[in-house]
Design an enzyme around this catalytic site. Structure first.
Site, PDB file in Angstrom:
ATOM      1  N   PRO A 187       0.803  -1.224   0.000  1.00 34.64           N
ATOM      2  CA  PRO A 187       0.000   0.000   0.000  1.00 34.64           C
ATOM      3  C   PRO A 187       0.840   1.280   0.000  1.00 34.64           C
ATOM      4  CG  PRO A 187      -0.792  -1.518   1.680  1.00 34.64           C
ATOM      5  CD  PRO A 187       0.471  -2.096   1.126  1.00 34.64           C
TER       6      PRO A 187
ATOM      7  N   GLU B 109       1.731  -9.830   7.587  1.00 37.15           N
ATOM      8  CA  GLU B 109       1.993  -8.426   7.925  1.00 37.15           C
ATOM      9  C   GLU B 109       3.068  -7.823   7.037  1.00 37.15           C
ATOM     10  OE1 GLU B 109       0.270  -6.501  10.162  1.00 37.15           O
ATOM     11  OE2 GLU B 109      -1.019  -8.266  10.175  1.00 37.15           O
TER      12      GLU B 109
ATOM     13  N   ARG C 217      -3.151  -6.838 -22.029  1.00 32.25           N
ATOM     14  CA  ARG C 217      -4.043  -6.111 -22.935  1.00 32.25           C
ATOM     15  C   ARG C 217      -3.269  -5.265 -23.939  1.00 32.25           C
ATOM     16  NH1 ARG C 217      -7.057  -2.497 -22.123  1.00 32.25           N
ATOM     17  NH2 ARG C 217      -9.051  -3.204 -22.920  1.00 32.25           N
TER      18      ARG C 217
ATOM     19  N   ASP D 178      -8.753   3.324 -24.797  1.00 31.81           N
ATOM     20  CA  ASP D 178      -9.152   3.174 -23.402  1.00 31.81           C
ATOM     21  C   ASP D 178      -9.114   4.516 -22.695  1.00 31.81           C
ATOM     22  OD1 ASP D 178      -9.566   0.463 -23.602  1.00 31.81           O
ATOM     23  OD2 ASP D 178      -7.601  -0.093 -22.807  1.00 31.81           O
TER      24      ASP D 178
END
Length: 175
Positions: A90, A117, A155, A170
């Site tokens: 994160p 963790e 893609r 896109d």
């Protein structure tokens, strides 16, 4: 391009690699994905890849030894002394279309899928060249971000989508 995925749950990747339009990239090996089950690199009979955090606290941390053995095996098979190693966290740089395009134009990378963790900091300090995040939230592990990256990269490969212009139109392709 080649992606080596270090994970304790390689079976999570099977549907992505065999279903949907992006499977073309994986089946043709335009995007060559190799799964490395981390438990295969554990020393004990329990195939343990985690332990309590040094200094206490809740949760478990992925052990350095199995991760480093797996990275050594990947390097030996790839024939590269230092392939790019991407860790999903994160706190990493946000994954966006520009970064995906940059990765898609390169030789691939080692995708380090953490759990618990986190990962022993020594592994991160010694080996990780890029930390990426899907956003400001916490997931159970790095497998989902790795799948998102693989899908986005697939893609962009020639012949994967039905029309070569599809990915150029896109919503995020023009910034």
């Amino acid at each position: 391009m080649r992606f080596d995925v270090l994970t304790i749950f390689p079976e999570l990747f099977a549907p992505q690699l065999t279903l949907g339009v992006t499977r073309r990239a994986f089946e043709s090996r335009q995007v060559d994905v190799r799964l490395w089950p981390l438990r295969d690199f554990a020393d004990d009979s329990y195939r343990r890849v985690d332990d309590r955090t040094y200094g206490g606290g809740p949760g478990m941390v992925m052990l350095a030894e199995p991760l480093e053995k797996a990275l050594e095996a990947v390097r030996a098979e790839r024939g590269e002394a230092s392939p790019a190693v991407i860790h999903f966290t994160p706190t990493g740089a946000r994954l966006d279309q520009a970064r995906v395009a940059q990765i898609a134009a390169g030789p691939g990378a080692v995708l380090l899928c953490g759990r618990y963790e986190g990962i022993d900091q020594r592994v991160l300090d010694r080996h990780v060249t890029l930390e990426l995040s899907l956003g400001d939230f916490v997931l159970s592990g790095g497998e989902l971000p790795a799948m998102a990256l693989l899908d986005a990269v697939a893609r962009l490969q020639d012949g994967v989508l039905g029309d070569a212009q599809s990915h150029q139109q896109d919503s995020f392709s023009d910034g």
